[in-house]
Design an enzyme around this catalytic site. Structure first.
Site, short mmCIF file in Angstrom:
data_model
loop_
_atom_site.label_atom_id
_atom_site.label_comp_id
_atom_site.label_asym_id
_atom_site.label_seq_id
_atom_site.Cartn_x
_atom_site.Cartn_y
_atom_site.Cartn_z
N GLU A 1 1.15 -1.34 8.24
CA GLU A 1 0.37 -0.19 8.69
C GLU A 1 0.25 -0.04 10.22
O GLU A 1 0.63 0.97 10.80
CB GLU A 1 -1.05 -0.31 8.09
CG GLU A 1 -2.08 0.64 8.63
CD GLU A 1 -1.82 2.07 8.22
OE1 GLU A 1 -1.50 2.31 7.05
OE2 GLU A 1 -1.94 2.97 9.08
N GLY B 1 -8.30 20.12 18.88
CA GLY B 1 -7.98 21.54 18.74
C GLY B 1 -8.40 22.34 19.96
O GLY B 1 -8.78 21.79 20.99
N GLY B 2 -8.35 23.64 19.82
CA GLY B 2 -8.67 24.52 20.93
C GLY B 2 -10.17 24.73 21.11
O GLY B 2 -10.60 25.45 22.03
N GLN C 1 0.77 -1.25 0.00
CA GLN C 1 0.00 0.00 0.00
C GLN C 1 0.81 1.30 0.00
O GLN C 1 0.47 2.25 -0.71
CB GLN C 1 -0.96 0.02 1.20
CG GLN C 1 -1.90 1.18 1.17
CD GLN C 1 -2.87 1.28 2.33
OE1 GLN C 1 -3.45 2.31 2.55
NE2 GLN C 1 -3.06 0.23 3.10
N ASP D 1 0.52 3.75 5.94
CA ASP D 1 0.79 3.40 4.54
C ASP D 1 0.49 4.57 3.60
O ASP D 1 1.37 5.14 2.98
CB ASP D 1 -0.08 2.20 4.13
CG ASP D 1 0.52 0.89 4.60
OD1 ASP D 1 1.73 0.85 4.83
OD2 ASP D 1 -0.22 -0.09 4.72
N1 CAO Z 1 11.82 -10.35 -8.85
C1 CAO Z 1 12.49 -11.12 -7.97
N2 CAO Z 1 12.44 -10.96 -6.65
C2 CAO Z 1 11.63 -9.97 -6.20
C3 CAO Z 1 10.89 -9.12 -7.04
C4 CAO Z 1 11.01 -9.35 -8.44
N3 CAO Z 1 10.36 -8.61 -9.32
N4 CAO Z 1 10.21 -8.24 -6.30
C5 CAO Z 1 10.49 -8.52 -5.01
N5 CAO Z 1 11.35 -9.55 -4.95
C6 CAO Z 1 11.94 -10.15 -3.76
C7 CAO Z 1 12.80 -9.20 -2.98
O1 CAO Z 1 14.03 -9.02 -3.61
C8 CAO Z 1 12.89 -9.90 -1.64
O2 CAO Z 1 13.87 -10.90 -1.71
P1 CAO Z 1 15.07 -11.03 -0.61
O3 CAO Z 1 14.42 -11.04 0.73
O4 CAO Z 1 15.69 -12.32 -0.98
O5 CAO Z 1 15.97 -9.88 -0.78
C9 CAO Z 1 11.54 -10.64 -1.56
O6 CAO Z 1 10.94 -10.49 -2.85
C10 CAO Z 1 10.59 -10.13 -0.53
O7 CAO Z 1 10.54 -8.72 -0.50
P2 CAO Z 1 10.06 -7.98 0.81
O8 CAO Z 1 10.88 -8.49 1.95
O9 CAO Z 1 10.04 -6.54 0.59
O10 CAO Z 1 8.55 -8.50 0.90
P3 CAO Z 1 7.77 -9.15 2.13
O11 CAO Z 1 6.46 -9.57 1.56
O12 CAO Z 1 8.55 -10.21 2.82
O13 CAO Z 1 7.56 -7.95 3.16
C11 CAO Z 1 6.84 -5.72 3.74
C12 CAO Z 1 6.58 -6.98 2.90
C13 CAO Z 1 5.80 -4.69 3.35
C14 CAO Z 1 6.68 -6.07 5.21
C15 CAO Z 1 8.26 -5.21 3.46
O14 CAO Z 1 8.42 -5.04 2.09
C16 CAO Z 1 8.57 -3.89 4.16
O15 CAO Z 1 8.80 -3.85 5.36
N6 CAO Z 1 8.60 -2.79 3.39
C17 CAO Z 1 8.97 -1.48 3.89
C18 CAO Z 1 7.87 -0.88 4.71
C19 CAO Z 1 6.58 -0.76 3.95
O16 CAO Z 1 6.48 -0.21 2.89
N7 CAO Z 1 5.54 -1.28 4.58
C20 CAO Z 1 4.18 -1.00 4.13
C21 CAO Z 1 3.64 -2.05 3.32
S1 CAO Z 1 1.96 -1.73 3.06
O17 CAO Z 1 1.24 -2.22 4.47
#
Ligand code: CAO
Length: 426
Positions: free
Chosen positions: A139, A247-248, A17, A168
């Site tokens: 979030e 607010g106030g 998001q 988000d």
């Molecule tokens: N091709 C190949 N690999 C891909 C890819 C693609 N097109 N797109 C993503 N990946 C891989 C990443 O490289 C990562 O691999 P490694 O861990 O081996 O480096 C893997 O997918 C997972 O990516 P991620 O860790 O970002 O995803 P997740 O689902 O495990 O976690 C989230 C999701 C949101 C918790 C994490 O991305 C995060 O903390 N983001 C920053 C904060 C944020 O934006 N949070 C809000 C999200 S909305 O609620």
């Protein structure tokens, strides 16, 4: 009329998001947003909270309007080659991977800046540098760590998260501002820069009134909080204030006619000092206009519970819309508690494009929230979200200049995956 961000090309490496909110805004303003997704799966939200089987979830469609989708395996050698070509062609790379994931793909700021010194690299992370910098964040974690949860809810209840996605979507908004600021800076520096937004910081920015109150607390109780009127002592941290106005001008949510069976038959009522006279007349307490116990804002503070109970006795005799009409005539600030159903049906919101109906090839028609920011000379329309990999060919050909043979070779390598089945069948 030209769109405000026409000519700006975004490499959108965002998911879920926060990041998609940011790039959707940029797309609405006319940027060419190329969403890069993992072949076969795509953004996880395509398959989350599904209401119709095998159709992109509303979670995805409502955050990815006006974008193009391209699938690239960023860990495949050929995929990396395509990615680097995109980095050279784009103005901004936006990402919200977990900490370290971008670097693990080989995309460090140093390498990106060397390959394209004009590129802006914009990132969302849960936390800024410090003890939680390596944490993944969603979030509600941001709401909790940013000061929102500890100050939301009722004093005698547990901390609460809010339905407004301030962690988000709030961070996505902050990031979008950072990006356009960096784009402006680039017009005179000629160089890109990094833009970092931590979700904790964005939530805190939206909660700054509570940090204000934290400091006021050092000098005495917070008179506008209900607990002051109730004689309940304050602790050393800002308490949860229920629906008290931040607010106030004291305000509360009050029951309206029909509240016994309608969970949203309520109105937010603000006892703005400037309209205290009309409020007293309307609720049938004209004596309060001159009674020294009620006549001034300061005198009223210890009696807020009594005052709002009296006002509620009046609002309970009216529907929220009847109360609105009466109160608005006297410029008394108030607002109905609107359900999502009422909002979805609101003609005025549809007329301004804040609520839009979008047609999607596999889902059909659905409602979405259009661009809430209106520019007078740069219109923004809402077009449907892309199917997974829908624009692979056109981006490889038109943006990156690959020949048909080269495109076939890239496809054969497995770096971009297959065309979506729904499109292949067409
Ligand atoms: N091709 C190949 N690999 C891909 C890819 C693609 N097109 N797109 C993503 N990946 C891989 C990443 O490289 C990562 O691999 P490694 O861990 O081996 O480096 C893997 O997918 C997972 O990516 P991620 O860790 O970002 O995803 P997740 O689902 O495990 O976690 C989230 C999701 C949101 C918790 C994490 O991305 C995060 O903390 N983001 C920053 C904060 C944020 O934006 N949070 C809000 C999200 S909305 O609620």
């Amino acid at each position: 009329m030209a769109k405000a961000l026409e000519g700006v090309r975004i490499l959108d490496f965002t998911h879920v998001q926060s990041g998609p909110t940011c790039t959707q805004l940029l797309a609405w303003f006319g940027a060419d947003v190329i969403k890069v997704e993992r072949p076969g799966a795509g953004d996880a939200t395509r398959q989350q909270l599904l209401d119709i089987p095998d159709v992109d979830g509303l979670y995805f469609t409502m955050l990815n309007h006006n974008k193009r989708s391209m699938t690239i395996d960023s860990k495949h050698p050929k995929g990396k080659e395509v990615l680097w070509r995109l980095i050279k062609e784009c103005d901004v790379l936006v990402e919200n991977f977990a900490p370290g994931a971008l670097a693990r793909m080989g995309l460090t700021w140093e390498k990106i800046h060397e390959a394209n010194p004009r590129m802006i690299l914009a990132s969302v992370k849960g936390f800024g540098p410090g003890r939680y910098e390596d944490c993944k964040v969603y979030e509600n974690v941001a709401q909790c760590a940013g000061g929102s949860a500890s100050t939301t809810g009722f004093r005698d209840g547990i901390p609460m998260v809010t339905g407004a996605q301030i962690g988000d979507s709030g961070t996505g908004l902050h990031l979008a501002l950072g990006i356009v600021t960096a784009l402006y800076h680039r017009t005179h520096s000629g160089l890109g820069q990094k833009v970092d937004c931590a979700m904790q910081d964005s939530v805190l920015n939206l909660c700054r009134v509570k940090l204000r109150d934290q400091q006021r607390l050092a000098h005495g109780p917070l008179h506008e909080y209900s607990q002051f009127g109730e004689g309940i002592p304050f602790g050393d941290a800002v308490p949860r204030a229920g629906n008290d106005s931040g607010g106030g001008q004291p305000g509360r949510i009050l029951k309206c006619k029909g509240h016994e069976h309608d969970p949203n038959a309520y109105i937010y009522f603000i006892t703005q000092a400037a309209v205290w006279g009309p409020i007293c007349d309307i609720i049938g307490e004209p004596g309060w206009k001159t009674d020294p116990g009620y006549a001034t804002p300061k005198a009223r503070l210890p009696h807020l519970n009594e005052i709002f109970t009296r006002i509620e006795a009046w609002t309970m005799t009216k529907t929220k819309f009847e109360a609105m009409d009466i109160l608005n005539e006297f410029d008394i600030p108030c607002g109905p508690i609107l359900s999502m159903k009422e909002i979805a049906e609101d003609e005025a919101l549809r007329a301004t494009g804040t609520i839009v109906e979008v047609d999607h090839p596999t889902r059909g028609k659905y409602l979405s929230v259009g661009n809430p920011i209106k520019l007078s000379a740069s219109p923004s329309d809402v077009t449907r979200s892309p199917l997974l990999g829908e624009h692979n060919d056109e981006i490889l050909r038109d943006v990156l200049g690959y020949s048909q043979d080269e495109i076939a070779e890239i496809a054969d390598s497995g770096a971009i995956g297959a065309v979506p089945t729904k499109m292949a069948a067409e």
